[in-house]
Design a protein around this motif. Structure first.
Motif, short mmCIF file in Angstrom:
data_model
loop_
_atom_site.label_atom_id
_atom_site.label_comp_id
_atom_site.label_asym_id
_atom_site.label_seq_id
_atom_site.Cartn_x
_atom_site.Cartn_y
_atom_site.Cartn_z
N ARG A 1 -35.89 34.06 31.39
CA ARG A 1 -34.58 34.19 31.72
C ARG A 1 -35.28 33.40 33.23
O ARG A 1 -33.50 33.22 33.46
N LEU A 2 -35.65 32.84 34.07
CA LEU A 2 -35.95 32.25 35.60
C LEU A 2 -35.63 30.96 34.86
O LEU A 2 -33.85 30.30 35.56
N TRP A 3 -35.68 30.79 33.86
CA TRP A 3 -35.78 29.14 33.02
C TRP A 3 -34.41 28.62 32.50
O TRP A 3 -33.57 27.90 32.98
N GLN A 4 -33.70 30.37 32.13
CA GLN A 4 -31.93 30.38 31.87
C GLN A 4 -31.43 30.19 32.87
O GLN A 4 -30.50 29.27 33.33
N LEU B 1 -39.25 16.91 35.96
CA LEU B 1 -38.53 15.90 36.49
C LEU B 1 -37.54 15.36 35.42
O LEU B 1 -36.29 14.91 36.01
N VAL B 2 -37.59 15.27 34.04
CA VAL B 2 -36.38 15.36 32.52
C VAL B 2 -35.52 15.90 33.72
O VAL B 2 -33.98 15.54 33.41
N ARG B 3 -35.37 17.27 33.57
CA ARG B 3 -34.10 18.27 33.73
C ARG B 3 -32.96 17.74 35.01
O ARG B 3 -32.63 17.53 35.08
N GLU B 4 -34.72 17.19 36.13
CA GLU B 4 -33.36 17.01 36.92
C GLU B 4 -32.32 15.98 36.97
O GLU B 4 -31.36 15.37 37.07
N LEU B 5 -33.34 14.19 36.35
CA LEU B 5 -32.77 13.08 36.64
C LEU B 5 -31.50 13.56 35.47
O LEU B 5 -30.86 12.96 35.68
N ASP C 1 -15.73 25.37 28.55
CA ASP C 1 -17.02 26.72 29.06
C ASP C 1 -18.04 26.10 28.00
O ASP C 1 -18.19 26.37 27.08
N PRO C 2 -19.15 25.59 28.87
CA PRO C 2 -20.19 25.13 28.25
C PRO C 2 -20.86 26.28 27.54
O PRO C 2 -21.47 25.53 26.71
N LEU C 3 -21.25 27.16 28.71
CA LEU C 3 -22.14 27.99 28.12
C LEU C 3 -21.80 29.33 28.85
O LEU C 3 -21.50 29.40 30.02
N ILE C 4 -21.40 30.50 27.70
CA ILE C 4 -20.73 31.98 28.03
C ILE C 4 -22.50 32.50 27.40
O ILE C 4 -22.15 32.95 26.29
N ALA C 5 -22.63 33.22 28.71
CA ALA C 5 -24.04 34.39 28.46
C ALA C 5 -22.59 35.51 27.33
O ALA C 5 -21.76 35.63 28.86
N TRP C 6 -23.33 35.88 26.58
CA TRP C 6 -22.81 37.16 25.90
C TRP C 6 -21.91 37.36 25.29
O TRP C 6 -20.64 37.38 24.25
N ALA C 7 -21.12 35.94 25.38
CA ALA C 7 -19.67 35.58 24.75
C ALA C 7 -19.33 35.70 23.31
O ALA C 7 -18.42 36.39 22.85
N ALA D 1 -29.75 18.71 33.49
CA ALA D 1 -30.14 18.50 31.76
C ALA D 1 -28.95 20.52 32.29
O ALA D 1 -29.58 21.09 32.96
N PRO D 2 -28.21 20.79 31.19
CA PRO D 2 -27.17 22.14 31.13
C PRO D 2 -28.61 22.94 30.70
O PRO D 2 -29.26 23.27 30.13
N ALA D 3 -27.89 23.93 30.60
CA ALA D 3 -28.58 26.01 29.96
C ALA D 3 -29.00 26.13 28.76
O ALA D 3 -29.12 26.61 28.96
N ARG D 4 -27.96 25.28 28.03
CA ARG D 4 -28.46 25.39 26.52
C ARG D 4 -29.90 24.73 25.89
O ARG D 4 -30.50 23.47 26.75
N ILE D 5 -30.65 25.00 24.97
CA ILE D 5 -31.16 23.77 23.62
C ILE D 5 -30.56 24.14 22.34
O ILE D 5 -30.72 24.54 21.80
N ASN D 6 -30.02 22.62 23.01
CA ASN D 6 -29.35 22.31 21.45
C ASN D 6 -30.69 21.27 20.04
O ASN D 6 -30.94 20.08 20.58
#
Lengths: 353, 386, 353, 386
Positions: A313-316, B334-338, A125-131, B341-346
């Motif tokens: 939160r919207l970005w997330q 733009l970069v995010r779409e191309l 699972d690449p990302l699970i919130a709260w895990a 990008a996943p939902a995390r910041i690494n």
């Protein structure tokens, strides 16, 4: 039906009052610093809302997705720093599979895991919130083309903490040969597992966050004075906020639409609804965050103002459970595969009945 | 043929290539240590060591007279250095405001003593400057500011509050705009003056303002009877508004108004090629970005040429900033779409770290240095809309 | 050099005066109805401008692309209904190949034709503006990896009339084994033939049309009264026109940039410049047409107003000689092929020197 | 939970599917004769034969009482018919305004005699209506209109000019808004009245306005002492502004506000699959378009439900029109990019013809029925921005 409506309305009102009273910037900050909002969670469970979707025979309130949509939206409108929506979804799925529901907050997974012949689950699972803060995660595992609902203990899994935009604890899960605490059949679940459910939850939460952002912008527009008048009197600001309102309205409709599609009980409907909602919400979120920060100016990015708790939160959320681009691509591919002659029919979604 | 603006081209002479290569080699070395977040900060990132090194190489105050520690090189040479720094997101914040804004202000308006004292320090990367303009109740409406300087024996007493001052907690000197004449209500644009303020003076309190990225490089600076000696008034008493406006106009066309997100593109290209996602979508969006960037750079160079020739292309600079900010603000999306990008910041992945940081900071790019609304108002007026 | 500047300035002024005096909505309408503006053309040729780019030894004025850019821009600013730019480009290419220049208006082709061993030319041109009204078309034919400039007689070619947005006569050319009237070596021409030249011409014309549209919008904003004041006083209109001004300024810079790249004499520069300009102008044109029609309201789409003569040309020109999307893709592909480490270097285009 | 608007969902009952299939079968037949340009016109395309046939099938005035020639069917049934027509770009213009706007106006505000005379003709497709609102000097500022109706013996004399009246040259009746009270300067919103005007009356001159597509379906209508009998006043004298505003609000949420460009999508999909350009770019942009369309349709249906329930969702309708126009206006550009459309308009190719027509006409989509600026002002006010 009208009695159901009443329960739903009462629940919505109670949750709104609770969240309005209890959730402050301090609570958000504490949650983002890694402190679970235990007191808030206890009050929520005391209301019985976590099992709102669970059928009455399994001890729940037996509400539909349409009934609970306002509560899920409130989770977004107040940026409630608790996994309420996740727990409701998890409980519903456990109950539907005939499993017991642990009386603790639950995480859910949008991935589809593998179930091996020895009854062990593996997957990533690449990302699970709260895990990182919870005991269990609920997800779907597949074996021989059949789907199963599983309850896994997070302590049995390698969980790697991750940074996110919302800064709520989250983790990557590497699941290797984990024996589920419980497992049950899930004939009501499609090939995409719980992803459409989670995508719908995130969509509805986003609709709530947008609603709050709109309210914040209107209030700020009426109070912030520049060049001798409230900025809301400037046509440029008015038009930006009007555009924001359009996205907010569309967001609400889209989120509820996805809930209605889950409520039909047909996995293909749930997938279509989630795809529509997550796609539309993604573009709404992108435009709304830009507008809101433009309206607020520099104040909006500071901790002194609430705005960024919602924009982050919207970005997330737009990125979780399939980004708007992923779901748009899914919709587009499906449409191409069905052929142009079916396009209008698919959109009107009336002939399907 | 009449057109409402002037953008005659400026070609950079071929001989500047040597300088460009020098800077590039230096940065190739230095950049290996920077995180994605560092690169995202670029000219808002404060790195004194780096600035000292840049100063040693003679790349601060490049155009200033040698007698003030400058290097008497051309504005074009300075431009080459600046754009090379921004192209890799170098942490130039400790010398940026001094080099770009305060130094030139002192050259134009400062006293001989002020120049002799401050310019060499700026050029060496030793004196970090910050700008004190905005106040809590005057965001875009700068002329409404209320912080006040009151005449006292031998100087002035400053009282009030400034906000959004980048890196105030790390800087040595502020150029602050204070009201020395009548009240804001009756004398908006009149009676403002600029002062050189020692940030270690007693009565100054710097409070960090935490922002949405979790950092605090903005500050609120409170002045409680801060004494500033007479000789620290910059330019003429009461002329501060005009002086500060001229500064703003200067900075509007510079590469920092369209290059802030450029460092996203090279790692995004790598990622796309690695994932074999360099498809029609990626090619087109990348190509559009290249075209827009090249054109904006030509516009910016043209304005440089006009400034060098002593003209004041205020309209043109406002146009470039508006276009540039719009361009910058689109790039993370733009970069995010191309790259999907996943939902995390690494933080261990430069691209992810940079994308995460810029997604959260681009909203302010159309606020700093004049909001989009202010700029468009200026442009409309310049076009003759009555 | 300063003498050149003077010739260029004088020429620009003369053309501007001629166009201002002679080109009216009646002239546009006549041209769109298929009547060639013979009188206007005669005045133009009398000024010697058609051979402005031709070197002095071949009887021209020996001006550079940078020198003539203002004249080409005027062709757009006045929507001049004559193939002046095309003729200038054709003459320049003929002269560069050591060929004679017919004293008539000329069409040019952005395609690359094939030259067979018998010296005959074949190829297809999907759309050549003005072809139905002209005697000759100039283009590039390739044989054995070598490029040649050819002058073909249109009467020798199957020309099929086409409808366009600008409604200036245009045709598809099916060239089958046509013997050129003249043919010459073209070592200065790259693999894309005359396409970069035509793309540059269209870009500069678009910059001119944008300039005119901006002027029209400012004038209309100051005169049209609604709700008791000129609409240019409304912030929403001001901001739209300001955005239009940004695109107009960028357009001018982009068009001139492409001319400067042709002037280096290096085919790769000409291609890069054309790609930059056509890409940027395409997005400028799309946004500008939307803004201008929004500012003008319904009046703008009627024949009673000039606006649509310019917006229709923008729709036409952005699509000719490679659309903005085609050129953007070209730029993107090139950048990927060169690799990310070269991206900044390519943009700064300084190291190339 | 308070939200500033209300969009509770409306599900179309499954039994309407029969009607939908009927309409679809009829249109599959009829559409084979339409050119791309016909499809592009859709509800601005005038085809009397087609309207007579639609009338014969009982699909005009569907919700009206049978005594006026209506069919007493539900608003939902009407909606199904309307959206099926628009999905294929049917040429409904000859009955559109009567069915959508003038018929309902007469039902609400007309006299019994007016209803009996006009409604059956509209429902049969025999009486084509047009709307006379805008004037040369009043575009968005409708209340400033100057055309005047003066009381005379037994009726009124009309004088003035109306512009942008769609298909006035082909229509039988106009509903026109004229000033019956004081002058525009002092009584903007007051003293306007609506009249039923026989387009064959003497003194009416219809002049075509040629537009950028080369057509002339807009008109300028001049009134030179045109006599209108007393019984052709609609509703109450002096209440015309309120009556006309209510009409505008009704029409704002209907499918014609977001479906005008829909007929582009199916042939574009075919083209993309034929060219094997159904790639990541095409999939995503198509998917986004589908998502937006589905959501807008849900919003429109919700408003229909509210209207049926007797509410007046004015805010909601303004929101839908603003979103819908923005969506419609983007679509030709979207299709143009995806299919790499060439620089020509090919009348023999339905997609090319339709794309060419819509590229030139979409700019007006955010003008008709209230400009974007007007709508956003309404929305902002409704949100409580003071």
């Amino acid at each position: 039906m009208s009695e159901d409506m009443n329960i739903s309305d009462i629940l919505t009102e109670q949750i709104d009052r609770l969240f309005s009273n209890e959730i402050t910037a301090k609570v958000w900050a504490a949650a983002e610093d890694g402190n679970f909002a235990t007191a808030l969670w206890q009050e929520i469970t005391a209301m019985g809302v976590t099992s709102a979707l669970v059928c009455e025979s399994a001890g729940g309130a037996g509400l539909s997705w349409v009934d609970v949509e306002p509560v899920l939206r409130l989770c977004g409108r107040h940026a409630a720093p608790v996994p309420l929506g996740e727990t409701m979804l998890a409980a519903w799925n456990l109950a539907n599979a005939g499993l017991e529901i642990p009386e603790v907050p639950l995480a859910i997974s949008p991935s589809v895991w593998q179930l091996d012949v020895k009854g062990r689950v593996s997957g990533i699972d690449p990302l699970i919130a709260w895990a990182p803060q919870l005991e269990y995660v609920v997800g779907v595992a597949r074996s021989a083309g059949k789907q199963h609902i599983c309850l896994l203990r997070i302590a049995d899994i390698q969980a790697i903490a991750l940074q996110t935009y919302e800064r709520i604890p989250a983790a990557k899960l590497n699941i290797e040969h984990v024996v589920p605490v419980q497992i049950g059949d899930a004939p009501h679940i499609g090939k995409l597992g719980l992803k459409p459910h989670l995508a719908t939850l995130r969509s509805v939460q986003m609709a709530g966050a947008l609603d709050r952002i709109l309210a914040l912008c209107v209030e700020y527009g009426n109070t912030r004075v520049q060049f001798g008048k409230p900025i809301g009197k400037f046509q440029a600001i008015q038009h930006m906020i009007a555009e924001l309102a359009g996205h907010t309205a569309a967001a609400q409709v889209a989120g509820l639409y996805a809930c209605r599609q889950i409520a039909t009980g047909i996995p293909a409907d749930a997938e279509f609804g989630a795809a529509i909602a997550k796609t539309r919400l993604g573009s709404a979120a992108t435009r709304a965050t830009a507008i809101a920060h433009q309206v607020f100016g520099a104040i909006g990015v500071t901790d002194e103002h609430q705005l960024h708790y919602f924009t982050r939160r919207l970005w997330q959320w737009r990125a979780e459970a399939g980004s708007e681009h992923e779901w748009a691509q899914y919709l587009g591919r499906q449409a191409f595969d069905a052929g142009s002659a079916m396009l209008w029919d698919r959109l009107a979604r009336h002939a399907a009945a | 043929m009449t057109t409402p603006f002037n953008f005659q081209p400026l070609e950079l002479p071929a001989e500047l290539l040597t300088l460009r290569r020098e800077v590039r080699a230096f940065l190739a070395d230095a950049s290996s240590e920077w995180t994605g977040r560092d690169v995202g900060h670029s000219w808002t990132g404060f790195n004194r060591e780096f600035s000292l090194e840049v100063g040693r190489r003679g790349w601060i105050g490049m155009t200033w007279p040698k007698r003030y520690g400058g290097h008497e090189r051309s504005g074009l040479e300075r431009y080459v250095v600046v754009e090379e720094m921004l192209a890799v997101g170098a942490p130039v914040g400790a010398h940026w405001f001094g080099d770009r804004q305060s130094g030139p202000l002192l050259l134009r308006m400062g006293t001989e003593a002020q120049r002799e004292r401050f310019l060499p320090l700026i050029a060496q990367g030793k004196a970090a400057f910050c700008i004190g303009l905005s106040e809590p109740d005057s965001g875009s409406d700068l002329a409404s500011l209320r912080s006040r300087a009151t005449r006292v024996d031998g100087g002035w007493r400053l009282n009030g509050r400034k906000v959004w001052t980048t890196n105030a907690h790390l800087c040595d000197v502020m150029i602050g705009l204070f009201r020395t004449g009548g009240p804001a209500e009756t004398e908006k644009h009149k009676g403002l003056s600029q002062f050189l303020i020692d940030m270690r003076a007693s009565g100054i309190d710097v409070r960090p303002i935490r922002d949405l990225t979790g950092e605090a490089h903005f500050n609120e600076v409170t002045f409680d009877d801060v004494f500033v000696p007479d000789d620290m008034l910059v330019g003429r008493e009461g002329e501060g508004w005009a002086q500060a406006s001229a500064e703003l106009a200067f900075e509007r066309s510079q590469p920092d108004r369209y290059m802030s997100c450029f460092p996203l593109l090279p790692p995004a290209m790598d990622k796309l090629q690695e994932l074999r996602l360099d498809d029609r979508l990626a090619e087109r969006r990348l190509g559009e970005s290249i075209a827009e960037m090249v054109v904006m750079r030509e516009m910016s160079l043209s304005i440089l040429g006009q400034l060098e020739a002593g003209r004041s292309p205020g309209q043109e600079a406002a146009l470039v900033k508006d276009l540039g900010n719009t361009y910058e603000q689109r790039m993370p999306e733009l970069v995010r779409e191309l790259i999907d990008a996943p939902a995390r910041i690494n933080p261990d992945d430069r691209l992810s770290d940079l994308l995460g940081f810029l997604t959260q900071t681009v909203p302010t790019f159309s606020l700093r240095g004049g909001t989009r609304e202010i700029l468009r108002g200026i442009i409309a007026k310049g076009l003759g809309l009555r």
